[in-house]
Design a protein around this motif. Structure first.
Motif, short mmCIF file in Angstrom:
data_model
loop_
_atom_site.label_atom_id
_atom_site.label_comp_id
_atom_site.label_asym_id
_atom_site.label_seq_id
_atom_site.Cartn_x
_atom_site.Cartn_y
_atom_site.Cartn_z
N SER A 55 0.82 -1.20 0.00
CA SER A 55 0.00 0.00 0.00
C SER A 55 0.86 1.26 0.00
O SER A 55 0.57 2.22 -0.72
N VAL A 56 1.94 1.24 0.77
CA VAL A 56 2.82 2.41 0.83
C VAL A 56 3.48 2.66 -0.53
O VAL A 56 3.52 3.79 -1.01
N PHE A 57 3.99 1.59 -1.16
CA PHE A 57 4.62 1.75 -2.47
C PHE A 57 3.63 2.23 -3.53
O PHE A 57 3.96 3.06 -4.37
N CYS A 58 2.41 1.72 -3.48
CA CYS A 58 1.41 2.15 -4.46
C CYS A 58 1.02 3.61 -4.24
O CYS A 58 0.85 4.36 -5.21
N GLN A 59 0.87 4.03 -2.98
CA GLN A 59 0.55 5.43 -2.72
C GLN A 59 1.69 6.34 -3.14
O GLN A 59 1.47 7.42 -3.69
N LEU A 60 2.92 5.91 -2.92
CA LEU A 60 4.08 6.67 -3.37
C LEU A 60 4.11 6.74 -4.89
O LEU A 60 4.40 7.79 -5.47
N GLY A 61 3.77 5.62 -5.55
CA GLY A 61 3.71 5.61 -7.01
C GLY A 61 2.66 6.54 -7.56
O GLY A 61 2.87 7.23 -8.57
N VAL A 62 1.48 6.60 -6.90
CA VAL A 62 0.43 7.52 -7.33
C VAL A 62 0.90 8.96 -7.20
O VAL A 62 0.67 9.79 -8.10
N MET A 63 1.61 9.27 -6.11
CA MET A 63 2.11 10.63 -5.92
C MET A 63 3.14 10.99 -6.99
O MET A 63 3.07 12.07 -7.59
N ILE A 64 4.09 10.08 -7.27
CA ILE A 64 5.11 10.34 -8.29
C ILE A 64 4.47 10.47 -9.66
O ILE A 64 4.83 11.35 -10.45
N LEU A 65 3.49 9.61 -9.95
CA LEU A 65 2.80 9.67 -11.24
C LEU A 65 2.06 10.99 -11.40
O LEU A 65 2.09 11.61 -12.47
N SER B 78 -1.42 8.82 -21.80
CA SER B 78 -1.91 7.46 -22.07
C SER B 78 -1.31 6.46 -21.08
O SER B 78 -2.00 5.56 -20.61
N MET B 79 -0.03 6.64 -20.73
CA MET B 79 0.59 5.74 -19.75
C MET B 79 0.01 5.98 -18.37
O MET B 79 -0.19 5.04 -17.60
N THR B 80 -0.28 7.23 -18.04
CA THR B 80 -0.87 7.55 -16.75
C THR B 80 -2.23 6.87 -16.60
O THR B 80 -2.53 6.31 -15.55
N LEU B 81 -3.04 6.90 -17.65
CA LEU B 81 -4.35 6.26 -17.59
C LEU B 81 -4.24 4.74 -17.48
O LEU B 81 -5.15 4.09 -16.96
N LYS B 82 -3.15 4.17 -17.95
CA LYS B 82 -2.97 2.72 -17.83
C LYS B 82 -2.49 2.33 -16.44
O LYS B 82 -2.89 1.30 -15.90
N VAL B 83 -1.61 3.11 -15.85
CA VAL B 83 -0.95 2.74 -14.60
C VAL B 83 -1.74 3.18 -13.37
O VAL B 83 -1.76 2.49 -12.35
N LEU B 84 -2.42 4.31 -13.45
CA LEU B 84 -3.10 4.88 -12.30
C LEU B 84 -4.13 3.93 -11.66
O LEU B 84 -4.15 3.80 -10.43
N PRO B 85 -4.98 3.24 -12.41
CA PRO B 85 -5.93 2.33 -11.74
C PRO B 85 -5.25 1.21 -10.96
O PRO B 85 -5.71 0.86 -9.87
N VAL B 86 -4.17 0.68 -11.47
CA VAL B 86 -3.45 -0.38 -10.75
C VAL B 86 -2.86 0.16 -9.46
O VAL B 86 -2.96 -0.48 -8.40
N LEU B 87 -2.26 1.35 -9.53
CA LEU B 87 -1.67 1.94 -8.32
C LEU B 87 -2.75 2.32 -7.30
O LEU B 87 -2.56 2.13 -6.10
N LEU B 88 -3.88 2.84 -7.77
CA LEU B 88 -4.96 3.18 -6.84
C LEU B 88 -5.54 1.93 -6.17
O LEU B 88 -5.85 1.93 -4.98
N PHE B 89 -5.69 0.85 -6.94
CA PHE B 89 -6.18 -0.41 -6.38
C PHE B 89 -5.19 -0.94 -5.34
O PHE B 89 -5.59 -1.38 -4.26
N GLY B 90 -3.90 -0.89 -5.65
CA GLY B 90 -2.89 -1.34 -4.70
C GLY B 90 -2.85 -0.48 -3.46
O GLY B 90 -2.63 -0.97 -2.35
N ALA B 91 -3.03 0.82 -3.63
CA ALA B 91 -3.03 1.72 -2.48
C ALA B 91 -4.24 1.47 -1.59
O ALA B 91 -4.15 1.55 -0.36
N LEU C 142 -4.31 -5.26 2.82
CA LEU C 142 -4.83 -6.60 3.10
C LEU C 142 -3.73 -7.65 2.98
O LEU C 142 -3.84 -8.73 3.56
N VAL C 143 -2.70 -7.36 2.23
CA VAL C 143 -1.60 -8.31 2.04
C VAL C 143 -0.49 -7.95 3.01
O VAL C 143 0.25 -7.00 2.79
N THR C 144 -0.42 -8.70 4.11
CA THR C 144 0.64 -8.49 5.08
C THR C 144 1.52 -9.74 5.11
O THR C 144 1.11 -10.81 4.67
N VAL C 145 2.69 -9.59 5.63
CA VAL C 145 3.63 -10.72 5.70
C VAL C 145 3.05 -11.83 6.58
O VAL C 145 3.14 -13.01 6.25
N TRP C 146 2.43 -11.46 7.67
CA TRP C 146 1.85 -12.44 8.59
C TRP C 146 0.76 -13.24 7.91
O TRP C 146 0.68 -14.46 8.07
#
Length: 159
Positions: free
Chosen positions: A38-48, A102-115, A120-124
């Motif tokens: 979630s942290v990496f996806c939120q960081l990716g959304v910010m950079i994007l 066009s690349m932003t529209l392709k990547v943004l939904p994946v990053l938002l979903f991950g964020a 829900l995906v934890t190491v434990w």
């Protein structure tokens, strides 16, 4: 033993299904968690967003293409295997986070979903789920391939 070895398929399937349902319900429970996904996806959304904004604002001088590549000077002996992979990842990241609409529209939904759902995906939870599925899989695989496993073990002992 009968349950894990799948000798009574109906009973094993029942417990396997109940266990699967338990792990799925634990995955959607509300608790305080920290998820690197979630942290990496939120960081990716910010950079994007910043790259898209920077690319959208007209500039006076022409934008020069940024090329960043690791060289052998940066990484010592182990770089032989790592360097091509690192350069590929960096060039792919430059394409993804270029700010191109066009690349932003392709990547943004994946990053938002991950964020949104990355917490829900934890190491434990991954370890618990892997342990559960392994407990039902490994004993059956051991029985099916026990002769091959014993032959490999005898060869290793002889060496």
């Amino acid at each position: 033993v009968e349950l894990v070895m799948w000798k009574d398929v109906a009973k094993s399937a029942l417990w396997f299904g109940l266990g699967s349902m338990f792990f799925l319900s634990c995955s959607f429970s509300r608790e305080i968690t920290f998820s690197p996904i979630s942290v990496f996806c939120q960081l990716g959304v910010m950079i994007l967003g910043l790259a898209f904004f920077k690319d959208s604002v007209p500039q006076r001088q022409p934008v020069r293409e940024r090329n960043f590549q690791l060289t052998e000077k940066d990484v010592l002996r182990a770089a032989g295997a790592v360097l091509p992979i690192a350069n590929s990842i960096i060039s792919t990241a430059q394409v993804i986070f270029s700010g191109n609409p066009s690349m932003t529209l392709k990547v943004l939904p994946v990053l938002l979903f991950g964020a949104k759902y990355g917490s829900l995906v934890t190491v434990w939870r991954l370890l618990a789920t892997a342990g559960f599925f392994t407990s039902f899989t490994l004993p059956k695989l051991y029985i099916c391939y026990s002769t091959q496993i014993h032959m490999i073990a005898e060869n290793l002992i002889d060496r």
